[in-house]
Design a protein around this motif. Structure first.
Motif, PDB file in Angstrom:
ATOM      1  N   GLN A 151       0.812  -1.215   0.000  1.00  0.00           N
ATOM      2  CA  GLN A 151       0.000   0.000   0.000  1.00  0.00           C
ATOM      3  C   GLN A 151       0.848   1.269   0.000  1.00  0.00           C
ATOM      4  OE1 GLN A 151      -2.196  -1.028   3.536  1.00  0.00           O
ATOM      5  NE2 GLN A 151      -4.006  -1.674   2.372  1.00  0.00           N
ATOM      6  N   LEU A 152       2.053   1.178   0.589  1.00  0.00           N
ATOM      7  CA  LEU A 152       2.945   2.336   0.644  1.00  0.00           C
ATOM      8  C   LEU A 152       3.954   2.355  -0.505  1.00  0.00           C
ATOM      9  CD1 LEU A 152       3.704   2.393   4.497  1.00  0.00           C
ATOM     10  CD2 LEU A 152       2.168   3.926   3.230  1.00  0.00           C
ATOM     11  N   GLY A 153       3.903   1.339  -1.364  1.00  0.00           N
ATOM     12  CA  GLY A 153       4.813   1.286  -2.509  1.00  0.00           C
ATOM     13  C   GLY A 153       6.233   0.907  -2.144  1.00  0.00           C
ATOM     14  N   LEU A 154       6.394   0.126  -1.067  1.00  0.00           N
ATOM     15  CA  LEU A 154       7.722  -0.287  -0.618  1.00  0.00           C
ATOM     16  C   LEU A 154       8.042  -1.687  -1.123  1.00  0.00           C
ATOM     17  CD1 LEU A 154       7.389   0.920   3.083  1.00  0.00           C
ATOM     18  CD2 LEU A 154       8.492   2.135   1.191  1.00  0.00           C
ATOM     19  N   LYS A 155       9.336  -1.980  -1.282  1.00  0.00           N
ATOM     20  CA  LYS A 155       9.765  -3.261  -1.836  1.00  0.00           C
ATOM     21  C   LYS A 155      10.579  -4.106  -0.873  1.00  0.00           C
ATOM     22  CE  LYS A 155       7.962  -2.263  -5.845  1.00  0.00           C
ATOM     23  NZ  LYS A 155       6.744  -2.983  -6.312  1.00  0.00           N
ATOM     24  N   THR A 156      10.958  -3.553   0.296  1.00  0.00           N
ATOM     25  CA  THR A 156      11.835  -4.259   1.229  1.00  0.00           C
ATOM     26  C   THR A 156      11.191  -4.352   2.599  1.00  0.00           C
ATOM     27  OG1 THR A 156      13.801  -3.437   0.075  1.00  0.00           O
ATOM     28  CG2 THR A 156      14.125  -4.297   2.303  1.00  0.00           C
ATOM     29  N   VAL A 157      11.228  -5.552   3.183  1.00  0.00           N
ATOM     30  CA  VAL A 157      10.788  -5.771   4.557  1.00  0.00           C
ATOM     31  C   VAL A 157      11.928  -6.428   5.322  1.00  0.00           C
ATOM     32  CG1 VAL A 157       9.227  -7.099   6.053  1.00  0.00           C
ATOM     33  CG2 VAL A 157       8.326  -5.931   4.034  1.00  0.00           C
ATOM     34  N   VAL A 158      12.208  -5.910   6.510  1.00  0.00           N
ATOM     35  CA  VAL A 158      13.252  -6.474   7.369  1.00  0.00           C
ATOM     36  C   VAL A 158      12.612  -7.479   8.327  1.00  0.00           C
ATOM     37  CG1 VAL A 158      15.011  -5.979   9.112  1.00  0.00           C
ATOM     38  CG2 VAL A 158      14.652  -4.396   7.208  1.00  0.00           C
ATOM     39  N   MET A 159      13.230  -8.654   8.436  1.00  0.00           N
ATOM     40  CA  MET A 159      12.721  -9.716   9.309  1.00  0.00           C
ATOM     41  C   MET A 159      13.890 -10.475   9.921  1.00  0.00           C
ATOM     42  SD  MET A 159       9.623 -11.347   6.964  1.00  0.00           S
ATOM     43  CE  MET A 159       9.050 -12.406   8.284  1.00  0.00           C
ATOM     44  N   MET A 160      13.573 -11.444  10.748  1.00  0.00           N
ATOM     45  CA  MET A 160      14.522 -12.475  11.154  1.00  0.00           C
ATOM     46  C   MET A 160      13.958 -13.816  10.736  1.00  0.00           C
ATOM     47  SD  MET A 160      16.144 -11.289  14.777  1.00  0.00           S
ATOM     48  CE  MET A 160      16.703  -9.592  15.025  1.00  0.00           C
ATOM     49  N   SER A 161      14.835 -14.809  10.654  1.00  0.00           N
ATOM     50  CA  SER A 161      14.424 -16.092  10.078  1.00  0.00           C
ATOM     51  C   SER A 161      13.511 -16.882  10.991  1.00  0.00           C
ATOM     52  CB  SER A 161      15.657 -16.939   9.762  1.00  0.00           C
ATOM     53  OG  SER A 161      16.370 -17.252  10.953  1.00  0.00           O
ATOM     54  N   GLY A 162      13.635 -16.665  12.306  1.00  0.00           N
ATOM     55  CA  GLY A 162      12.872 -17.448  13.258  1.00  0.00           C
ATOM     56  C   GLY A 162      13.603 -18.721  13.655  1.00  0.00           C
ATOM     57  N   LEU A 163      13.006 -19.440  14.590  1.00  0.00           N
ATOM     58  CA  LEU A 163      13.627 -20.655  15.140  1.00  0.00           C
ATOM     59  C   LEU A 163      12.531 -21.595  15.616  1.00  0.00           C
ATOM     60  CD1 LEU A 163      16.415 -21.906  15.924  1.00  0.00           C
ATOM     61  CD2 LEU A 163      16.088 -20.880  18.181  1.00  0.00           C
ATOM     62  N   PRO A 164      12.501 -22.817  15.086  1.00  0.00           N
ATOM     63  CA  PRO A 164      11.477 -23.772  15.523  1.00  0.00           C
ATOM     64  C   PRO A 164      11.866 -24.447  16.842  1.00  0.00           C
ATOM     65  CG  PRO A 164      12.313 -24.254  13.296  1.00  0.00           C
ATOM     66  CD  PRO A 164      13.274 -23.315  13.958  1.00  0.00           C
ATOM     67  N   GLY A 165      10.938 -25.286  17.331  1.00  0.00           N
ATOM     68  CA  GLY A 165      11.278 -26.186  18.420  1.00  0.00           C
ATOM     69  C   GLY A 165      12.243 -27.254  17.944  1.00  0.00           C
ATOM     70  N   GLY A 166      12.662 -28.094  18.868  1.00  0.00           N
ATOM     71  CA  GLY A 166      13.657 -29.104  18.518  1.00  0.00           C
ATOM     72  C   GLY A 166      13.085 -30.409  18.034  1.00  0.00           C
ATOM     73  N   CYS A 167      11.782 -30.605  18.223  1.00  0.00           N
ATOM     74  CA  CYS A 167      11.136 -31.826  17.752  1.00  0.00           C
ATOM     75  C   CYS A 167       9.628 -31.586  17.754  1.00  0.00           C
ATOM     76  CB  CYS A 167      11.479 -33.029  18.635  1.00  0.00           C
ATOM     77  SG  CYS A 167      10.873 -32.904  20.337  1.00  0.00           S
TER      78      CYS A 167
END
Length: 308
Positions: A101-117
């Motif tokens: 909606q704002l005409g932007l092309k870049t979003v900053v994020m982190m990859s995240g981390l799942p549980g171990g099982c």
């Protein structure tokens, strides 16, 4: 390059007041937190995505202060097990929509981390290949991560977001060059890096070498420094004390120039230029040892000197 600011450090100010501070500091861009790990002091996702008038008001405030938006930031853990991960992913998708909606092309994020099982309720960060169970954990985590990131990339692209800039950080599945390349091989080059040297320092990496290795996918840059403290000699750099306990920590986030000197930051900017980067240098103020405005004035002054 354009100097900017993550406006979370001015959360105590209204958005017009924060924009005026940026103008006074000679900055040209802002990076706006939209939720998850950001308190989102200047963005209400629900209101802005629903109300074109409010979006116009936001842009008018920026324009009046000579500012533009470098990126929206929705860093959180989209891989968190259960409802928490669902909520973080929902914020990410709304951020993609607002970017469109704002005409932007870049979003900053982190990859995240799942549980171990399967069945884990909390994420698990593996930092060594021993004992052997760690290999099983990592195998499971990548099996969870790739399908979820395929969906996130598809959502981003559907909203015209061309670049997701992931910030390398501990307690994230993607925290170095090798892990980023592994994710890119699975989901494509929509995913790149938000180059933040501070986390690389405490994880033992060389930001200048990483810039060279990632010259094809540096999509955004954070400016933040780290100072190694005397306690690191006996406690190592793996420090779990809170950031406000800065007097006893092994390392601290500090204002650029007080962890690594001005000559290092000049080399950092030169390395970015050599890699073909010409985007935002977004100050992320997390130095708790001095007043916020002192830190911002020092950081912006240093950056004005090194980018000439």
């Amino acid at each position: 390059m354009k100097l900017g600011l993550v406006t979370d450090s001015l959360a105590h100010l209204s958005f017009p007041e924060a924009a005026a501070v940026c103008r006074k500091l000679g900055l040209e861009q802002v990076e706006l937190g939209c939720g998850n790990w950001s308190p989102a002091p200047h963005i209400d996702l629900d209101t802005l995505t629903a109300d074109a008038g409010k979006r116009r008001e936001l842009l008018d405030t920026l324009d009046a202060n000579g500012l533009t938006i470098s990126a929206l930031n929705c860093s959180g853990n989209p891989l968190f097990p259960g409802e928490k991960g669902e909520r973080d992913r929902a914020v990410a998708e709304k951020t993609f929509l607002l970017s469109e909606q704002l005409g932007l092309k870049t979003v900053v994020m982190m990859s995240g981390l799942p549980g171990g099982c399967e069945g884990d309720k909390m994420p698990t960060w593996v930092v060594t290949s021993w004992p052997p169970e760690t290999e099983d954990i990592l195998r499971y985590q990548w099996e969870v991560a790739i399908p979820q990131w395929e969906k996130l990339v598809a959502q981003a692209r559907s909203h015209g977001v061309e670049r997701i800039a992931l910030e390398f950080h501990g307690w994230q599945l993607v925290n170095n060059v090798e892990n980023l390349r592994r994710l890119q091989a699975a989901v494509g080059m929509t995913v790149g890096v938000n180059m933040d040297p501070s986390h690389l320092f405490w994880m033992g990496g060389d930001p200048l070498a990483m810039i060279d290795a990632l010259s094809d996918c540096i999509y955004h840059v954070h400016i933040k420094d780290v100072r190694t403290e005397p306690a690191s000699a006996v406690n190592t750099m793996l420090d779990t004390k809170g950031v406000l306990e800065y007097k006893t920590r092994s390392w601290n986030f500090v204002t650029p120039g007080t962890g690594h000197d001005e000559s290092w930051w000049r080399r950092f900017v030169e390395a970015l230029r050599s890699a073909g980067y010409d985007g935002a240098l977004s100050i992320e103020q997390e130095d708790y040892t001095i007043p916020v405005m002192d830190a911002l004035e020092q950081a912006s002054a240093l950056l004005h000197r090194v980018i000439v």
